[in-house]
Design a protein around this motif. Sequence first.
Motif, PDB file in Angstrom:
ATOM      1  N   ARG A 392       0.510  -0.996  -0.394  1.00  0.00           N
ATOM      2  CA  ARG A 392      -0.018  -0.337   0.073  1.00  0.00           C
ATOM      3  C   ARG A 392       0.829   0.868  -0.056  1.00  0.00           C
ATOM      4  N   GLY A 393       0.401   2.376  -0.868  1.00  0.00           N
ATOM      5  CA  GLY A 393       1.413   3.354  -1.071  1.00  0.00           C
ATOM      6  C   GLY A 393       2.451   3.420  -2.008  1.00  0.00           C
ATOM      7  N   PRO A 394       3.193   4.149  -1.780  1.00  0.00           N
ATOM      8  CA  PRO A 394       4.188   4.111  -3.111  1.00  0.00           C
ATOM      9  C   PRO A 394       4.919   2.774  -3.032  1.00  0.00           C
ATOM     10  N   MET A 395       5.204   2.490  -4.431  1.00  0.00           N
ATOM     11  CA  MET A 395       5.634   1.113  -3.930  1.00  0.00           C
ATOM     12  C   MET A 395       7.197   0.791  -4.342  1.00  0.00           C
ATOM     13  N   GLY A 396       8.151   1.159  -3.280  1.00  0.00           N
ATOM     14  CA  GLY A 396       9.456   1.018  -4.028  1.00  0.00           C
ATOM     15  C   GLY A 396       9.943  -0.725  -3.809  1.00  0.00           C
ATOM     16  N   LEU A 397      11.350  -0.913  -3.772  1.00  0.00           N
ATOM     17  CA  LEU A 397      11.542  -2.170  -3.903  1.00  0.00           C
ATOM     18  C   LEU A 397      11.039  -3.742  -3.320  1.00  0.00           C
ATOM     19  N   PRO A 398      11.050  -2.651  -1.840  1.00  0.00           N
ATOM     20  CA  PRO A 398      10.370  -4.075  -0.847  1.00  0.00           C
ATOM     21  C   PRO A 398       8.999  -4.881  -1.857  1.00  0.00           C
ATOM     22  N   ALA A 399       8.456  -4.160  -2.114  1.00  0.00           N
ATOM     23  CA  ALA A 399       6.914  -4.442  -2.638  1.00  0.00           C
ATOM     24  C   ALA A 399       6.881  -5.127  -3.923  1.00  0.00           C
ATOM     25  N   LEU A 400       8.536  -5.481  -4.647  1.00  0.00           N
ATOM     26  CA  LEU A 400       8.401  -6.580  -6.038  1.00  0.00           C
ATOM     27  C   LEU A 400       9.410  -7.168  -6.183  1.00  0.00           C
ATOM     28  N   THR A 401       8.801  -8.020  -4.598  1.00  0.00           N
ATOM     29  CA  THR A 401       9.611  -9.147  -3.403  1.00  0.00           C
ATOM     30  C   THR A 401       8.419  -9.771  -2.413  1.00  0.00           C
TER      31      THR A 401
END
Length: 415
Positions: A392-401
């Motif tokens: 949720r919110g800005p999806m940086g690197l951790p969100a793509l794991t």
Amino acid sequence: MSEVREKAALAKKAAQAMNRMTTEQKNEALLLMADALVTNSASIIEANARDLERGRAGGTPASMLDRLALNDQRIEAIAQGLREIVELPDPTGRIIEEATRPNGIVIRKLSVPIGVIGIVYEARPNVTVDAAGLCLKTGNSVVLRGGSAALESNRRIIEVMHEALSRSALPPEALQLIESSDRSSVDEMLKLNGLLDVIIPRGGRSLIQNVVQNATVPVIETGEGVCHTYVDDEADPAMAEAIAINAKVQRPSVCNSMETLLVHERFAGAHLAALAARLQELGVELRGCAKSRTLVPGMGEAAETDWGTEYNDLILSVKVVSGLDEALDHIRLYGTSHSECIVTGNTERAERFLAEIDAAAVYHNASTRFTDGFEFGYGAEIGISTQKLHARGPMGLPALTSTKFIIHGNGQIRG
């Protein structure tokens, strides 16, 4: 085999190799890509000019042309975004949890790439680079399908990045661009179970709803931004003016810009006319409720549809409210769970607003324009997720794991 299926299959095969890439190898590839973009900026700008010419001929609004346009400075900024991703920690291969069970087996929960990520987006060619950088840094393959408005720009950008990847350890096939502008190419992507692991849509309401409603591949929803700023009667007038102007004017074409200004009736009586005049001086068209039009003669009338519209332009809906309760009710009715702001010196009201508003980002005395991966320290973002599962919110690197469990034993069997 169709272009969509062929390129998704190539990305799927490349994902196997991506699993073996080290952080150093991924970073080297991103740096090569960044340098190549700058070196080839002239040819990218030339391709972008063809997109802009086609857009102007087709009557594309100026705000959308601004989102599309590239120049040397913007390309350098895009390349710098890749360099900043290099500086961020690699979230893959990290042990999240570890436990030794009574029978002696050791269980580790490990962060791993998702696999193959499909991204469907509209006119901004910088998304092409941001998405590629984030996905490759996290060991994912990516299949991109940009809007037809940026096709020439995206095609040249991908050619440049492919050439850079060919000089790295990473397989160039991990980065794919669907060049077909036919809507059927999007519809086909939505059904590629077994080839795509997730789809992320970025764009307006119709694009997002098409993906959410028709995909059989899992979706991470990045919602439109009908963002509100509520100015309380205990707000500092200078602060309220600065925040409102920044939230609307600084870059009106993006999803975290303010679309509706809610103003407490006491603040409005004393300050709305002056605030409206400043916004109008900066080119903002105001559409207001009956009370706001009484206070600001000449303001346009807001239709019911305006309250739920993401303008992405220098247009602003204005409503005078009786207080915090009415502001909360309005946001609950028309908000899109993206970014909401209260401007007030009253701590109790601020804390209530922050607790009761259900959105990905909720602000006290700061512009909604900060809902951004760079501003949050995540590097470039893949999008702003407005849903509640996975990210949720800005999806940086951790969100793509994702995660998987690694279990070590020495012969244990279950009785």
